[in-house]
Design a protein around this motif. Structure first.
Motif, PDB file in Angstrom:
ATOM      1  N   ALA A 161      11.316   9.857  55.856  1.00  0.00           N
ATOM      2  CA  ALA A 161      11.857   9.965  57.211  1.00  0.00           C
ATOM      3  C   ALA A 161      10.825  10.559  58.156  1.00  0.00           C
ATOM      4  CB  ALA A 161      13.124  10.821  57.205  1.00  0.00           C
ATOM      5  N   ALA A 162      10.159  11.595  57.692  1.00  0.00           N
ATOM      6  CA  ALA A 162       9.152  12.256  58.522  1.00  0.00           C
ATOM      7  C   ALA A 162       7.989  11.311  58.809  1.00  0.00           C
ATOM      8  CB  ALA A 162       8.644  13.509  57.823  1.00  0.00           C
ATOM      9  N   LEU A 163       7.568  10.618  57.785  1.00  0.00           N
ATOM     10  CA  LEU A 163       6.454   9.680  57.951  1.00  0.00           C
ATOM     11  C   LEU A 163       6.827   8.560  58.921  1.00  0.00           C
ATOM     12  CD1 LEU A 163       3.619   9.166  57.076  1.00  0.00           C
ATOM     13  CD2 LEU A 163       4.462   8.315  54.877  1.00  0.00           C
ATOM     14  N   LEU A 164       8.019   8.060  58.754  1.00  0.00           N
ATOM     15  CA  LEU A 164       8.497   6.989  59.627  1.00  0.00           C
ATOM     16  C   LEU A 164       8.558   7.457  61.077  1.00  0.00           C
ATOM     17  CD1 LEU A 164       9.632   4.159  59.944  1.00  0.00           C
ATOM     18  CD2 LEU A 164      11.898   5.074  59.458  1.00  0.00           C
ATOM     19  N   ALA A 165       9.059   8.657  61.268  1.00  0.00           N
ATOM     20  CA  ALA A 165       9.127   9.203  62.624  1.00  0.00           C
ATOM     21  C   ALA A 165       7.732   9.279  63.223  1.00  0.00           C
ATOM     22  CB  ALA A 165       9.775  10.582  62.611  1.00  0.00           C
ATOM     23  N   GLY A 166       6.781   9.705  62.430  1.00  0.00           N
ATOM     24  CA  GLY A 166       5.400   9.780  62.912  1.00  0.00           C
ATOM     25  C   GLY A 166       4.888   8.420  63.342  1.00  0.00           C
TER      26      GLY A 166
ATOM     27  N   GLN B 209       6.674   5.811  64.334  1.00  0.00           N
ATOM     28  CA  GLN B 209       7.372   5.395  65.556  1.00  0.00           C
ATOM     29  C   GLN B 209       6.815   6.104  66.779  1.00  0.00           C
ATOM     30  OE1 GLN B 209       9.447   2.848  65.357  1.00  0.00           O
ATOM     31  NE2 GLN B 209       8.857   2.960  63.211  1.00  0.00           N
ATOM     32  N   GLY B 210       6.633   7.390  66.639  1.00  0.00           N
ATOM     33  CA  GLY B 210       6.099   8.154  67.756  1.00  0.00           C
ATOM     34  C   GLY B 210       4.677   7.743  68.089  1.00  0.00           C
ATOM     35  N   GLY B 211       3.901   7.504  67.067  1.00  0.00           N
ATOM     36  CA  GLY B 211       2.530   7.088  67.296  1.00  0.00           C
ATOM     37  C   GLY B 211       2.475   5.786  68.068  1.00  0.00           C
TER      38      GLY B 211
ATOM     39  N   HIS C 288      -2.844   8.797  67.998  1.00  0.00           N
ATOM     40  CA  HIS C 288      -1.674   9.521  67.509  1.00  0.00           C
ATOM     41  C   HIS C 288      -1.073   8.867  66.278  1.00  0.00           C
ATOM     42  CE1 HIS C 288      -2.115  11.307  71.483  1.00  0.00           C
ATOM     43  NE2 HIS C 288      -1.352  12.299  71.067  1.00  0.00           N
TER      44      HIS C 288
ATOM     45  N   ALA D 134      -3.280   9.804  63.409  1.00  0.00           N
ATOM     46  CA  ALA D 134      -3.120  11.212  63.053  1.00  0.00           C
ATOM     47  C   ALA D 134      -1.817  11.425  62.289  1.00  0.00           C
ATOM     48  CB  ALA D 134      -3.151  12.080  64.309  1.00  0.00           C
ATOM     49  N   ALA D 135      -0.759  10.793  62.757  1.00  0.00           N
ATOM     50  CA  ALA D 135       0.543  10.966  62.127  1.00  0.00           C
ATOM     51  C   ALA D 135       0.553  10.402  60.706  1.00  0.00           C
ATOM     52  CB  ALA D 135       1.627  10.294  62.965  1.00  0.00           C
TER      53      ALA D 135
ATOM     54  N   MET E  91      -1.655  12.608  58.465  1.00  0.00           N
ATOM     55  CA  MET E  91      -1.030  13.869  58.122  1.00  0.00           C
ATOM     56  C   MET E  91       0.108  13.656  57.132  1.00  0.00           C
ATOM     57  SD  MET E  91       0.942  16.707  60.383  1.00  0.00           S
ATOM     58  CE  MET E  91       2.458  15.773  60.310  1.00  0.00           C
ATOM     59  N   GLY E  92       0.909  12.636  57.381  1.00  0.00           N
ATOM     60  CA  GLY E  92       2.029  12.373  56.486  1.00  0.00           C
ATOM     61  C   GLY E  92       1.575  12.130  55.059  1.00  0.00           C
TER      62      GLY E  92
END
Lengths: 197, 197
Positions: free
Chosen positions: A160-165, A167-169, A181, A184-185, A188-189
């Motif tokens: 979930a966290a990776l996916l959010a990254g 999407q945001g990126g 971004h 980076a996301a 980091m994930g």
DNA sequence: TCAAAAATGGACTGTCAAGTCCAGAAACCG
DNA sequence: CGGTTTCTGGACTTGACAGTCCATTTTTGA
């Protein structure tokens, strides 16, 4: 429209793909039904014959089409997250895909046009996210089985966290044009997954 | 409109805030100039007097207003990321803010309506992201100075990743209504900072 | 106080795009 | 074949909404 003749199916497809293409080029707001007709050499009656719900139904169909593309474009890497090089390879593919796509994100565009309100539109995105996250989580479990990731880590939450990254990126890329971004996301994930080895 | 009388400034403000409120309630697409006029008890000529650029200029002004809110709503925590409890407190504030806001994200809505195309719209978002990321990065540096985070970590890149996670989390929340992804992204981002202590 | 500048009301116009309709052409199938 | 269904062309209707205009009122500042 009880049944669809071969010719009919072809026309329907032509309209759908023409609409998708026009949206990718000019955006949703700047895409009228007449534009689609002109581009696909079809007429109003045809469009409403195959998409009785009019513009909204067509847009929804485009959203579904684009949603399918999203995961397809990550094949086969997304389904084979079984080693660190494989994760890296997937990461590169994602970045490359969105770099190519540039500023436009047809799916996000269509979505915010339809408004999160309509139940159908919401379902398309929710389903895409669910599947995407599930595939990532499967990859995490693979790595846990292989002893490469701490078994204590919750695969779904990590996914979930990776996916959010991601999407945001992509979202940020839509304004800035840069994939910084997104990269980076992703990095980091993945690094976070590795940390718990 | 060489100068603005007190009354004029008040009217302008009323229109601006009325537009923002209506957009928050019904979305951008469902907000017409007439809606704004009705709600704010003003007339067409007033709106065009204060926003000569019409709808587009008004929308842009709303975007700026909302963009300012975003960071303000994270005060004072965002500016004081100097201890792990402070980070936690900020994290909670962000989650709470977006949980309250619910599905609607006025800024994203306005943006995709204006189309990333218009230079002004792009600037608003880019600037917001820049400032947001800079504040997070400052927090990371604080922690590095305090010896709580590995000095080898690139603060800007870490902040970029964290920011992307937030954006994506919010975006996903717009479809699902859940803050799960936002929380997962924030937690992972912060955990990753701590890991390199 | 009074002339200039700013603010206001609201009717009017123009445009544009979604959606309707029906007549006629093409395709299907027994 | 021939009747039935599907498909197609495109003119027409409808409605909505952004933006214009000008007459009138209010505020300002010398």
């Amino acid at each position: 429209m009880r049944t669809l003749t071969r010719k009919g199916a072809a026309t329907r497809q032509r309209i759908l793909e023409g609409a998708a293409a026009h949206i990718r080029e000019y955006g949703v707001a700047a895409t009228t039904l007449d534009d689609v007709l002109a581009r696909t050499a079809t007429s109003k009656s045809q469009l409403f014959h195959y998409f009785p719900g009019g513009r909204e139904e067509l847009l929804l169909a485009v959203a579904r089409l684009e949603a399918d593309h999203v995961l397809e474009d990550q094949r086969p890497q997304l389904g084979e997250l079984t080693s660190w090089p494989a994760w890296r390879s997937w990461r590169d593919k994602v970045v490359d895909r969105y770099r190519r796509q540039g500023r436009l994100c047809p799916l996000n565009a269509v979505m915010s046009q339809l408004g999160g309100a309509t139940p159908g539109a919401q379902a398309v995105v929710t389903e895409l996210m669910r599947r995407w996250q599930a595939e990532i989580a499967t990859g995490v479990r693979h790595m846990q089985d292989a002893g490469e990731i701490d078994p204590a880590l919750d695969p779904d939450r990590a996914a979930a966290a990776l996916l959010a990254g991601i999407q945001g990126g992509v979202l940020i890329q839509m304004s800035t044009g840069e994939t910084t971004h997104l990269e980076a996301a992703l990095d980091m994930g993945i690094a976070h997954l590795r940390a718990g080895a």
